[in-house]
Design an enzyme around this catalytic site. Structure first.
Site, mmCIF file in Angstrom:
data_model
loop_
_atom_site.group_PDB
_atom_site.id
_atom_site.type_symbol
_atom_site.label_atom_id
_atom_site.label_comp_id
_atom_site.label_asym_id
_atom_site.label_seq_id
_atom_site.Cartn_x
_atom_site.Cartn_y
_atom_site.Cartn_z
ATOM 1 N N GLU A 49 0.864 -1.179 0.000
ATOM 2 C CA GLU A 49 0.000 0.000 0.000
ATOM 3 C C GLU A 49 0.894 1.221 0.000
ATOM 4 O O GLU A 49 1.753 1.369 0.863
ATOM 5 C CB GLU A 49 -0.833 0.053 1.288
ATOM 6 N N ASP A 60 -6.144 8.971 10.491
ATOM 7 C CA ASP A 60 -4.795 8.521 10.840
ATOM 8 C C ASP A 60 -4.323 9.009 12.199
ATOM 9 O O ASP A 60 -4.629 10.123 12.622
ATOM 10 C CB ASP A 60 -3.808 8.983 9.766
#
Lengths: 267, 308
Positions: A49, A60
């Site tokens: 990724e 995040d």
């Protein structure tokens, strides 16, 4: 068949599960990104990724937030990102998934962004703020071009998991914990339950990958034993990149990757 | 009041959120629909708006200003006279009361200059609920007094040091908290932003401003206003003022902060000079660069000098 689907088919034949590694492109610089990727591949990563930084990464935790800021400060732009992807593609055929936020695709236009990504060598997308309700244009643009990997959470209802699984291709991303990426809460019972539940609902029609807070070989082992088809490790790699001098980086990443990958292979 | 079923205003609004928040948003919408027209809920909210916040606020004829300008009769809707000094409390009382009905034990909020944070702390104090407020680190320095007020009212203030250390980052951090504590926590948004149903809720709770203007203006001049003007930042006072007057003949004017000019990078005129994009759970107009990265807004609303 997409590279991601081929990879999962290949792993099923080998009776292995997938190790998916996440790194933020351009963190802390381009050279490190290339070195880290070589380490990941040598260590046996199945899918990579690639994070493209966004100014407001609301799903995040601190590690990826910080990496995003540094990557942006280093001047990582879309074209430069695609050039790096092309460079990676010259070295490897490994499936590459682009992880970023919806606005980056929307701003350029879904069809244009997806076409350019595909041309550079990207196989699929993960957008943590893209809900299925808003995904019509995104899905239409990605159809037959790239895999659309949606996320489900331990609190997602059964009927919703079914709907999300239908819109997903490549794999289905199960968020392991309530929280942002990189949180360390230890193995939660509700995660193990969620893995079993999602596997039951999806009936093997799509692989299920578990991510968020997965950072040790033990985490990998527990989630694989619970039935996950893949595990996704991100922040732990970024931390390793942060603390390792460049001349040791490839070796250290290879070693750490091997320690994780080992847990996905049935003995 | 109209309720957009899919949460869309044309192509704007919607729900661009991490999946973990979907059950929370659904629970919120379900409860909002259940309580918004409920007699007892409205009565209770009305009580707090009157007795605690100080409604109705006067529609003051600004005689000197009107004469000085030499044109229209200018009236000021004195939302500044509310408890806390801003219109924000209209919405925080409504949402905090809703949160209480939903049995939520913990309230979180974002704040820019601190007005919404103070209003959240006030609403939570009177309703006996715990509140925590995320505030950009820069703003905690520029508006230290509001940090004191929130603390005095029993609210915990978290200075946010990520990103640009201002409002948008405070919203990001509040959303991250919400993702982490999704079951126990109610996120009390103050602006006409965020995923559906927040913009609708903020509009509805703030519409008391425009409703009062309608009644007061009728008493004063037996008609609706010719022109309504409101400043637009997060949009809550503007939508609350405009919405009840949209179907009248009133000309509606929103004013955005032009800062050092719309051609400079230092302004916060997202509607006048921004472009469409996705942030904080919705499709809206944003200030962003050519690649879709969100740029910083510039406003003197929190302070006239900059802090690093």
């Amino acid at each position: 068949m997409s590279r991601i689907k081929e990879k999962f088919a290949e792993l099923v034949a080998k009776k292995e599960k997938a190790l998916i590694a996440y790194i933020m492109v351009g963190y802390p610089n381009e050279k490190t990104t290339m070195t880290a990727i070589r380490g990941l591949i040598k260590g046996g990563t199945d899918i990579i990724e690639l994070g493209f930084p966004f100014s407001d990464p609301l799903a995040d935790g601190p590690v990826i937030q910080n990496a995003s800021m540094i990557s942006l400060d280093n001047g990582i732009k879309i074209n430069r990102f695609f050039n790096i992807v092309k460079k990676i593609r010259k070295e490897t055929d490994i499936p590459l998934v682009l992880m970023t936020y919806t606005n980056i695709l929307y701003h350029k236009g879904y069809p244009k962004f997806i076409a350019e990504s595909k041309k550079a060598g990207i196989d699929g997308f993960i957008l943590p703020d893209m809900s299925i309700e808003e995904s019509k244009e995104y899905l239409a643009s990605a159809k037959n071009r790239a895999d659309t990997i949606f996320l489900v959470s331990p609190n997602t209802t059964k009927s919703r998991i079914e709907r999300i699984a239908k819109s997903s291709s490549g794999f289905l991303y199960l968020v392991a914990v309530y929280g942002t990426t990189g949180v360390k809460t230890g193995i939660q019972n509700y995660t193990i339950k969620a893995i079993k539940e999602v596997k039951k609902i999806t009936k093997g029609k799509i692989p299920v990958g578990v991510g968020f807070g997965v950072s040790t070989p033990n985490d990998v082992k527990k989630y694989i034993n619970a039935g996950a088809d893949a595990v996704i490790v991100g922040s732990a790699f970024l931390k390793l990149i942060e603390k390792t001098p460049h001349n040791k980086l490839e070796l250290d990443i290879t070693a750490f990757t091997k320690s994780l990958k080992r847990q996905t292979v049935k003995k | 009041m109209k309720y957009p079923k899919d949460g869309k205003f044309g192509e704007f609004g919607g729900k661009y959120i991490p999946e973990t928040l979907v059950p929370a948003i659904e629970e919120l919408e379900e409860n909002y629909l259940k309580f918004k027209d409920n007699k007892d809920f409205k009565k209770e909210l009305d009580y707090y708006l009157k007795q605690y916040a100080g409604r109705p606020t006067p529609l003051y004829y600004a005689k000197n200003l009107s004469e000085k300008c030499g044109g229209a009769k200018i009236y000021l809707k004195r939302e500044d006279l509310l408890h806390g000094g801003a219109h924000k409390i209209n919405n925080t009382l409504g949402q905090a009361l809703l949160a209480k009905k939903m049995n939520k034990k913990r309230i979180i909020a974002e704040t820019g200059a601190g007005q919404h944070g103070v209003a959240t702390a006030m609403a939570c104090a009177v309703l006996g609920m715990k509140s925590e407020v995320y505030m950009g680190y820069k703003d905690t320095i520029r508006q230290k007094l509001n940090v004191y007020r929130m603390n005095m009212l029993g609210s915990k203030v978290h200075p946010v040091k990520s990103g640009s250390k201002t409002l948008k980052d405070a919203i990001n951090e509040a959303i991250r908290d919400w993702i982490t504590n999704v079951e126990s926590t109610y996120y009390l948004l103050g602006s006409a932003v965020g995923p559906h149903p927040y913009p609708v809720m903020v509009r509805d709770f703030q519409s008391v401003i425009g409703e009062e203007i309608k009644v007061q203006m009728k008493k004063i001049s037996n008609k609706t206003p010719d022109i309504v003007i409101a400043c637009v930042g997060g949009g809550s006072n503007a939508i609350g003022t405009f919405y009840p007057l949209v179907d009248t003949n009133a000309e509606i004017i929103g004013v955005e902060a032009a800062g050092k000019g719309l051609k400079s990078k230092y302004h916060s005129a997202t509607l006048s000079a921004g472009s469409k994009g996705v942030l904080h759970g919705m499709m809206t107009y944003l200030l962003q660069d050519e690649e879709g990265q969100i740029t910083e807004t510039h406003s003197i609303s929190a302070c006239i000098f900059d802090v690093d």
